[in-house]
Scaffold this motif. Structure first.
Motif, PDB file in Angstrom:
ATOM      1  N   ASN A 255      14.175  21.372  11.102  1.00  0.00           N
ATOM      2  CA  ASN A 255      14.618  22.642  11.684  1.00  0.00           C
ATOM      3  C   ASN A 255      15.171  22.433  13.079  1.00  0.00           C
ATOM      4  OD1 ASN A 255      14.928  25.501  11.629  1.00  0.00           O
ATOM      5  ND2 ASN A 255      13.081  25.729  12.852  1.00  0.00           N
ATOM      6  N   SER A 256      15.949  21.360  13.242  1.00  0.00           N
ATOM      7  CA  SER A 256      16.476  21.037  14.565  1.00  0.00           C
ATOM      8  C   SER A 256      17.387  22.137  15.105  1.00  0.00           C
ATOM      9  CB  SER A 256      17.232  19.706  14.521  1.00  0.00           C
ATOM     10  OG  SER A 256      18.241  19.735  13.513  1.00  0.00           O
ATOM     11  N   GLU A 257      17.993  22.943  14.211  1.00  0.00           N
ATOM     12  CA  GLU A 257      18.838  24.041  14.662  1.00  0.00           C
ATOM     13  C   GLU A 257      18.023  25.255  15.094  1.00  0.00           C
ATOM     14  OE1 GLU A 257      22.576  24.768  12.402  1.00  0.00           O
ATOM     15  OE2 GLU A 257      21.673  23.389  10.963  1.00  0.00           O
ATOM     16  N   GLY A 258      16.736  25.275  14.745  1.00  0.00           N
ATOM     17  CA  GLY A 258      15.874  26.383  15.148  1.00  0.00           C
ATOM     18  C   GLY A 258      16.140  27.684  14.429  1.00  0.00           C
ATOM     19  N   LEU A 259      16.717  27.629  13.220  1.00  0.00           N
ATOM     20  CA  LEU A 259      17.042  28.855  12.497  1.00  0.00           C
ATOM     21  C   LEU A 259      15.838  29.427  11.750  1.00  0.00           C
ATOM     22  CD1 LEU A 259      20.524  27.852  11.019  1.00  0.00           C
ATOM     23  CD2 LEU A 259      20.024  29.103  13.135  1.00  0.00           C
ATOM     24  N   ILE A 260      14.953  28.560  11.282  1.00  0.00           N
ATOM     25  CA  ILE A 260      13.813  29.010  10.495  1.00  0.00           C
ATOM     26  C   ILE A 260      12.640  29.304  11.437  1.00  0.00           C
ATOM     27  CG2 ILE A 260      12.202  28.386   8.656  1.00  0.00           C
ATOM     28  CD1 ILE A 260      14.351  26.576   7.537  1.00  0.00           C
ATOM     29  N   ARG A 261      11.984  30.427  11.194  1.00  0.00           N
ATOM     30  CA  ARG A 261      10.845  30.825  12.005  1.00  0.00           C
ATOM     31  C   ARG A 261       9.594  30.918  11.135  1.00  0.00           C
ATOM     32  NH1 ARG A 261      12.241  32.572  17.192  1.00  0.00           N
ATOM     33  NH2 ARG A 261      14.299  31.678  17.620  1.00  0.00           N
ATOM     34  N   PRO A 262       8.426  30.643  11.720  1.00  0.00           N
ATOM     35  CA  PRO A 262       7.176  30.750  10.958  1.00  0.00           C
ATOM     36  C   PRO A 262       7.012  32.132  10.355  1.00  0.00           C
ATOM     37  CG  PRO A 262       6.798  29.630  13.043  1.00  0.00           C
ATOM     38  CD  PRO A 262       8.196  30.154  13.094  1.00  0.00           C
ATOM     39  N   GLY A 263       6.533  32.158   9.109  1.00  0.00           N
ATOM     40  CA  GLY A 263       6.308  33.418   8.423  1.00  0.00           C
ATOM     41  C   GLY A 263       7.463  33.863   7.548  1.00  0.00           C
ATOM     42  N   MET A 264       8.615  33.192   7.630  1.00  0.00           N
ATOM     43  CA  MET A 264       9.765  33.574   6.802  1.00  0.00           C
ATOM     44  C   MET A 264       9.464  33.345   5.327  1.00  0.00           C
ATOM     45  SD  MET A 264      13.329  32.392   8.581  1.00  0.00           S
ATOM     46  CE  MET A 264      14.173  33.447   9.746  1.00  0.00           C
ATOM     47  N   LEU A 265       9.928  34.278   4.486  1.00  0.00           N
ATOM     48  CA  LEU A 265       9.831  34.115   3.039  1.00  0.00           C
ATOM     49  C   LEU A 265      10.990  33.245   2.586  1.00  0.00           C
ATOM     50  CD1 LEU A 265       8.151  35.176   0.582  1.00  0.00           C
ATOM     51  CD2 LEU A 265       9.978  36.832   0.234  1.00  0.00           C
ATOM     52  N   MET A 266      10.672  32.200   1.814  1.00  0.00           N
ATOM     53  CA  MET A 266      11.685  31.234   1.411  1.00  0.00           C
ATOM     54  C   MET A 266      11.717  31.094  -0.103  1.00  0.00           C
ATOM     55  SD  MET A 266      11.382  28.320   4.352  1.00  0.00           S
ATOM     56  CE  MET A 266      13.170  28.190   4.383  1.00  0.00           C
ATOM     57  N   ARG A 267      12.923  31.087  -0.657  1.00  0.00           N
ATOM     58  CA  ARG A 267      13.119  30.826  -2.082  1.00  0.00           C
ATOM     59  C   ARG A 267      13.284  29.325  -2.266  1.00  0.00           C
ATOM     60  NH1 ARG A 267      16.246  35.008  -0.737  1.00  0.00           N
ATOM     61  NH2 ARG A 267      18.079  33.661  -0.623  1.00  0.00           N
ATOM     62  N   VAL A 268      12.440  28.764  -3.110  1.00  0.00           N
ATOM     63  CA  VAL A 268      12.361  27.311  -3.273  1.00  0.00           C
ATOM     64  C   VAL A 268      12.883  26.925  -4.654  1.00  0.00           C
ATOM     65  CG1 VAL A 268      10.831  25.312  -3.201  1.00  0.00           C
ATOM     66  CG2 VAL A 268      10.336  27.307  -1.778  1.00  0.00           C
TER      67      VAL A 268
END
Length: 356
Positions: A255-268
């Motif tokens: 996450n070097s770009e810093g786009l993802i934040r803790p707690g985000m819902l992610m489709r895997v």
């Protein structure tokens, strides 16, 4: 026809014809319909194609390192040395609590230790000349060691009033202000390491044999539609949840770009290595009770039902594990009223499987 012969001659001719018709066998000369006209169907030729099994899941993003910065002592805040959302380095001072009393206790402990050190030095000199007993020296040394421990405790209490970042990361929203009195354990701000993230997600236990560390997965989040993030499986839980029959899997995200934040819902989406498989349109699958089958167009122009065992499904296609052979013509359209053994007519050109 004895009855007919006994009829009076004056019996009208038309009535006689009607009576003869009623006495003849019903529909004896009309042809029978053998199953009706052939059913119009569309078929697809079964051919091997490259297929990559995909396991879909939903997970939650987590910071690899995440803490709540809190006070160790109940005290008034002397200074706040950070702003909300600030990136900080390891050891950087975040909050200073009022330390007047702690500094005074430390100074007193240091003075006591200094005095006892001097006493031990004098007694050691006297003991070397055999002017005092060993017990007197031992008592002085014990007192000096106790004072040293009290000084170290005073130093720790002072250090507890200076709150530092335990690791490099990004701060959340500030929860405190200078001059505010806080109790021990009160939250001041969150600190997360956002450079490396985790996503934890459950998958059904029947997919366990298909999981392994190092597998590549793709991630999607609603905040960035159309953007695909890449991660790799780094751990598989040691237990299956007996309530859900699922096992938790963890993947590491750059996450070097810093786009993802803790707690985000992610489709895997876990993608396995591509293999050759027999794939047909899912529309061709028929289900009656526990029976799963398809209709095959045979060389005699008839629809033949054939039991199959299906595997993975994706984008309107399904893998056939058992029941079909390459080159079989599977009926795709026109199956709604089709019966086993019914005559069929293939309309349109033979469809081809979609490219991988």
């Amino acid at each position: 026809h004895a009855y007919i012969r006994r009829l009076p001659i004056r019996f009208p001719l038309i009535a006689l014809l009607v009576l003869l018709t009623a006495c003849s066998p019903a529909d004896s000369a009309s042809p029978k319909r053998e199953g009706g006209p052939p059913a119009a169907v569309t078929v697809v030729s079964v051919m091997p194609k490259s297929w990559s099994e995909v396991i879909d899941a939903v997970g939650t993003a987590k910071a690899r390192e995440s803490v709540v910065i809190a006070a160790k002592q109940s005290e008034r805040i002397a200074a706040v040395r950070f702003e909300s959302g600030q990136r900080v380095s390891k050891g950087q001072i975040l909050v200073e609590l009022d330390s007047g009393a702690a500094r005074a206790d430390l100074a007193e402990a240091q003075a006591t230790l200094k005095d006892l050190d001097a006493q031990v030095d004098r007694l050691q000199n006297l003991h070397s000349r055999q002017l005092i007993a060993q017990g007197q020296l031992d008592t002085a040394v014990a007192n000096r060691n106790g004072a040293k421990a009290r000084m170290q405790a005073a130093q720790e209490r002072l250090n507890d009033r200076i709150i530092r970042a335990p690791f490099a990361g990004v701060l959340g929203l500030r929860q405190v202000s200078p001059g505010q009195y806080v109790n021990a354990g009160a939250a001041m701000v969150n600190l997360d390491d956002l450079d490396r993230m985790w996503v934890d997600f459950p998958v059904p236990e029947n997919t366990l044999s298909k999981l392994e560390t190092g597998m590549a997965i793709s991630l999607g989040v609603d905040a960035f539609p159309g953007r695909e993030f890449v991660a790799r499986v780094t751990g598989i839980d040691s237990r299956v949840d007996i309530a859900t029959r699922a096992i938790m899997v963890r993947a590491d995200i750059d996450n070097s770009e810093g786009l993802i934040r803790p707690g985000m819902l992610m489709r895997v989406a876990l993608k396995q290595d591509a293999t050759e498989a027999l794939v047909i349109p899912e529309l061709a699958i028929q289900q009656i009770g526990s029976r799963t089958f398809v209709f095959i167009a045979d060389a005699d122009g008839k629809a033949i039902g054939r039991d199959v065992r299906v595997g993975g499904r994706r984008d309107g296609e399904v893998v056939i594990l058992e029941g079909l052979q390459p080159g079989d013509s599977v009926i795709v359209e026109g199956t709604s009223k089709l019966r086993d053994g019914q005559k069929i007519t293939v309309v349109g050109p033979d469809s081809k499987p979609a490219s991988p």
